[in-house]
Design an enzyme around this catalytic site. Structure first.
Site, PDB file in Angstrom:
ATOM      1  N   GLU A 230      51.792  36.011  44.419  1.00 31.58           N
ATOM      2  CA  GLU A 230      53.134  36.039  45.016  1.00 31.58           C
ATOM      3  C   GLU A 230      54.167  35.410  44.078  1.00 31.58           C
ATOM      4  O   GLU A 230      55.307  35.884  43.978  1.00 31.58           O
ATOM      5  CB  GLU A 230      53.116  35.304  46.355  1.00 31.58           C
ATOM      6  CG  GLU A 230      52.315  36.015  47.438  1.00 31.58           C
ATOM      7  CD  GLU A 230      52.141  35.180  48.696  1.00 31.58           C
ATOM      8  OE1 GLU A 230      52.517  33.982  48.659  1.00 31.58           O
ATOM      9  OE2 GLU A 230      51.639  35.703  49.699  1.00 31.58           O
TER      10      GLU A 230
ATOM     11  N   SER B  37      42.039  37.929  25.380  1.00 31.66           N
ATOM     12  CA  SER B  37      42.358  39.189  26.055  1.00 31.66           C
ATOM     13  C   SER B  37      41.478  40.373  25.655  1.00 31.66           C
ATOM     14  O   SER B  37      41.069  41.149  26.520  1.00 31.66           O
ATOM     15  CB  SER B  37      43.828  39.547  25.826  1.00 31.66           C
ATOM     16  OG  SER B  37      44.667  38.636  26.492  1.00 31.66           O
TER      17      SER B  37
ATOM     18  N   HIS C 274      44.041  45.671  39.482  1.00 26.59           N
ATOM     19  CA  HIS C 274      43.466  45.094  38.266  1.00 26.59           C
ATOM     20  C   HIS C 274      44.253  43.876  37.811  1.00 26.59           C
ATOM     21  O   HIS C 274      43.693  42.865  37.406  1.00 26.59           O
ATOM     22  CB  HIS C 274      43.425  46.127  37.137  1.00 26.59           C
ATOM     23  CG  HIS C 274      42.860  45.598  35.863  1.00 26.59           C
ATOM     24  ND1 HIS C 274      43.652  45.080  34.859  1.00 26.59           N
ATOM     25  CD2 HIS C 274      41.585  45.463  35.441  1.00 26.59           C
ATOM     26  CE1 HIS C 274      42.886  44.675  33.868  1.00 26.59           C
ATOM     27  NE2 HIS C 274      41.633  44.888  34.192  1.00 26.59           N
ATOM     28  N   SER C 275      45.559  43.957  37.888  1.00 31.84           N
ATOM     29  CA  SER C 275      46.442  42.841  37.553  1.00 31.84           C
ATOM     30  C   SER C 275      47.801  43.138  38.178  1.00 31.84           C
ATOM     31  O   SER C 275      47.986  44.148  38.860  1.00 31.84           O
ATOM     32  CB  SER C 275      46.574  42.673  36.035  1.00 31.84           C
ATOM     33  OG  SER C 275      47.344  43.739  35.485  1.00 31.84           O
TER      34      SER C 275
END
Length: 474
Positions: A151, A237, A366-367
């Site tokens: 959020e 990453s 996923h993101s």
């Protein structure tokens, strides 16, 4: 014969630690529907266990060590002209041309609790009340942290976030089965391991908001955590680069004769990377004490496993490289806990790699850069959220033991939410790392090209101050 004896010993060990054997009176099979396929979750009630031959990949059933030795004697009683002495062992010679067929039988999936949190296995290592309650509390903490930070990103307070929704049991339960001496090489959906090891909510907030208290000094995007104190290597990453690193660390632990192992996590998409295959082969040949944990959640961002590989998930890939492997219900915290506990014991005591494929489902996007409803049906997502949610399943089990209540639940969720909101407020008011941190900690003495870049950057920021955040010290 030595190989058969080792395998029979392995079966007995799994029977004691994982509960594949002697599950008298347990339903033999249950089916889990995965995207595009179905799979049997097995708790066998007979005195045997299914394993997969590392040469033919066909199902083989082993029984007691006596029967295995008898079988071995028969195998050895062969005309020597019909075998080929070859490095690694003799190979039987045949006159008929025969190609090995692709396997159609799916590897069974180990579980302890059914979807309703009812215990279906009688032979497993039950965690203590203290450990079980902490497992549940940490899963709730992870779930709450994901909700609030997600959020916060949507409100523009942080730049990026990635949740573990639906996969909380894998990281929390596996962490509970490990020790602080075991070295973790995570992907990016394993903050649960840090929570278990004592990483505070404030430390999570410091990293996501890039404050001067961030251990990475603000150099990495959010959710790229790391902690030297907790033996948790900083997340990188690129997919699967951490997998060979874990093997190298495991081999180092072996050379130093440490009673610890390396553990690396990755998704099903990671098994399509070359790093994964190189790492498994390296680990198998060097007999490194490393545990590979694959979170097979059905989707590598928008690519389903059915479009990613023809093999039966990741578990058979471990077998192809000569690595002991097991498939486990990743939404069953007790199954994960038992499988990792047994894997750790074998990995350290026998100095060998183990592969665990945990079947789960990414219930969230996923993101924050993704909208998963664009490539998978909403009813599929809802089905996993409602019917196979790991936290609710585990809560039902601890409640059945009298270890949890509605009062404890309300207090836990209220306390965690308050701590998170307080941590965010502190992080938002904290100072940012200085600009110089972009150039330090790589070289003992800064080379001339980096000095020139730093000078150029400072001049650019001063010239275009409105284009850069005002709270970053120049």
């Amino acid at each position: 014969m030595a190989t058969l004896y080792a395998r029979s010993k392995f079966i007995r060990l799994l029977g004691e630690n994982v509960g594949w054997l002697r599950n008298v009176g347990i339903p033999a099979t249950q089916t889990v529907n995965l995207p595009s396929k179905s799979l049997v979750c097995e708790n066998r009630s007979d005195q045997s266990a299914h394993f997969y031959n590392s040469v033919t990949c066909l199902p083989v059933r082993f029984y007691s060590s006596t029967r295995a030795e008898t079988h071995a004697a028969k195998v050895c009683d062969v005309d020597k002209s019909q075998v080929l002495d070859f490095p690694g062992g003799t190979v039987t010679l045949i006159s008929d041309m025969k190609f090995m067929s692709e396997s159609k039988e799916r590897v069974p999936c180990y579980r302890v609790l059914d979807d309703n949190g009812q215990q279906i296995s009688r032979s497993f290592k039950q965690p203590s009340k203290e450990v079980a309650v902490k497992m549940y509390s940490d899963m709730v903490t992870l779930q709450t942290m994901d909700t609030i930070f997600y959020e916060a990103q949507r409100q523009g307070r942080i730049s990026f976030y990635l949740t573990s929704t639906g996969e909380e049991a894998i990281t929390i339960a596996s962490a509970a089965a490990l020790t602080i001496d075991d070295v973790i090489f995570p992907q990016y959906r394993e903050p649960g391991v840090l929570i278990w090891r004592g990483f505070t909510l404030q430390e999570f907030a410091n990293q996501c908001f890039g404050t001067e208290a961030d251990y990475g000094k603000g150099r990495q995007m959010p959710i790229h955590y790391g902690s030297n104190k907790l033996n948790y290597f900083t997340i990188s990453s690129p997919i699967a680069t951490q997998v060979p690193h874990a093997v190298g660390a495991a081999y180092s632990l072996k050379m130093d004769d440490k009673k610890a192992c390396a553990v690396t996590y990755f998704g099903d998409g990671g098994t399509s990377e070359g790093d994964f295959h190189a790492a498994l082969n390296f680990a198998a040949v060097m007999e490194a004490p490393v545990i590979f944990i694959c979170r097979n959640n059905g989707w590598a961002i928008s690519t389903p496993t059915t479009e990613q590989f023809r093999s039966d998930g990741a578990v058979v890939k471990g077998l192809a490289y000569g690595i002991r492997s097991i498939r486990v219900d990743g939404n069953d915290a007790l199954a994960v806990y038992n499988a990792v506990k047994a894997a750790r014991e074998m990995s350290i005591n026998e100095k060998r790699p183990i592969l665990i494929e945990a079947l789960t489902y990414r219930a969230g996007h996923h993101s924050t850069s993704d909208d998963s409803t664009k490539y998978r049906p909403a009813d599929e997502i809802e089905h996993w959220k409602m019917n196979r949610e790991p936290i609710t399943r585990f809560r039902k089990w601890i409640e059945s033991n009298g270890w949890w209540s509605d009062v404890a639940e309300a207090k836990l969720r209220s306390d965690v939410r308050k701590q998170l909101l307080d941590a965010i407020q502190v992080a938002e008011k904290a100072k940012k790392p200085p600009l110089a941190n972009l150039f330090t900690d790589v070289y003992d003495e800064l080379p001339s090209n980096l000095r020139e870049q730093e000078k150029s950057l400072r001049e650019t920021v001063r010239k275009h101050q409105k284009e850069y955040p005002p709270d970053i010290p120049i």
